[in-house]
Design a protein around this motif. Structure first.
Motif, short mmCIF file in Angstrom:
data_model
loop_
_atom_site.label_atom_id
_atom_site.label_comp_id
_atom_site.label_asym_id
_atom_site.label_seq_id
_atom_site.Cartn_x
_atom_site.Cartn_y
_atom_site.Cartn_z
N LEU A 95 3.77 20.84 25.54
CA LEU A 95 3.77 22.13 26.23
C LEU A 95 3.92 23.29 25.24
O LEU A 95 3.45 24.39 25.50
N ARG A 96 4.59 23.06 24.11
CA ARG A 96 4.68 24.10 23.07
C ARG A 96 3.32 24.26 22.40
O ARG A 96 2.94 25.35 22.02
N ASP B 252 0.36 23.77 23.85
CA ASP B 252 -0.57 24.40 24.79
C ASP B 252 0.18 24.81 26.06
O ASP B 252 0.21 24.07 27.05
N PRO B 253 0.81 25.99 26.04
CA PRO B 253 1.61 26.43 27.19
C PRO B 253 0.81 26.58 28.48
O PRO B 253 1.37 26.54 29.57
N GLU B 254 -0.51 26.74 28.37
CA GLU B 254 -1.31 26.93 29.57
C GLU B 254 -1.44 25.65 30.40
O GLU B 254 -1.91 25.70 31.54
N SER C 102 6.65 15.92 32.53
CA SER C 102 7.52 16.96 31.98
C SER C 102 8.38 17.59 33.06
O SER C 102 9.47 18.09 32.78
N ALA D 114 6.72 25.31 34.05
CA ALA D 114 5.56 25.93 33.41
C ALA D 114 6.08 26.94 32.39
O ALA D 114 6.93 27.75 32.70
N LEU D 115 5.58 26.85 31.19
CA LEU D 115 5.96 27.81 30.16
C LEU D 115 5.09 29.04 30.28
O LEU D 115 3.91 28.95 30.60
N ALA E 90 2.56 31.88 29.39
CA ALA E 90 1.44 31.98 28.46
C ALA E 90 1.77 33.01 27.40
O ALA E 90 2.52 33.96 27.65
#
Length: 192
Positions: free
Chosen positions: A149-150, A152-154, A174, A183-184, A186
């Motif tokens: 996720l780091r 590709d945060p999308e 996750s 969700a991280l 963007a």
């Protein structure tokens, strides 16, 4: 041009040069060739700029009181999954051990094989890491999910499958990992 005068002068020069003990061996390799430019005496050397190595903070999952705990760790090379997993297998550092953090993962020198396909990540463990318990699988899956996720945060979420030697599979999302947002955000776009 007078050949009678020139010929004896050339012969004398040739004899003089042949008496200098210079071997006729051709090129003799001896050490590295000279490089660079010498600075004038008293000049201050200018330091070379080294390219910046990307650093990313990723969560490594360790164990405290039987529960998973996300520990932020700055890793050189960015959120590269292989480096992240190798760092996880090294276990908690001295400061983290002082805080009571442990690991269920065995130390291993062999790196697992990691394959990604969008939000799906498969981690194939080496034989030295056979027989992981559920907590160790959770540590590994959550760490890989957080690093993905780091990268590709999308993606919003990541699905991790852990393949152990002997064909045992375990899957984690996750969304099931403590301390990971579902969700991280963007990356911010530059003002236009």
């Amino acid at each position: 041009m007078n050949v009678r005068r020139t010929l004896p002068a050339l012969l004398t020069a040739a004899l003089a040069l042949s008496a200098c003990d210079i071997p006729a061996t051709g090129v003799v390799e001896a050490g590295e060739p000279a490089t660079g430019v010498l600075a004038p005496p008293g000049a201050t050397p200018v330091p070379k700029e080294t390219p910046a190595v990307p650093v990313a903070t990723v969560p490594l999952y360790f164990v405290s009181g039987g529960s998973l705990v996300a520990v932020p760790r700055a890793l050189p090379g960015g959120a590269e999954l292989g480096n992240t997993v190798l760092m996880l297998f090294k276990g908690p550092d001295a400061g983290e051990r002082e805080r009571g953090l442990t690991t269920e993962l065995p130390p291993t020198g062999a790196a697992p094989t990691i394959r990604t396909d969008g939000a799906s990540v498969t981690v194939e463990l080496p034989p030295a890491a056979a027989g992981l318990n559920d907590t160790a699988v959770d540590q590994l899956a959550c760490t890989v999910a957080g690093a993905r996720l780091r990268q590709d945060p999308e993606l919003g979420s990541a699905q991790v499958t852990v393949e152990q030697p002997g064909g045992r599979l375990a899957g984690r999302s996750s969304e099931d990992c403590p301390g990971l947002p579902t969700a991280l955000p963007a990356p911010a776009e530059p003002p236009g």
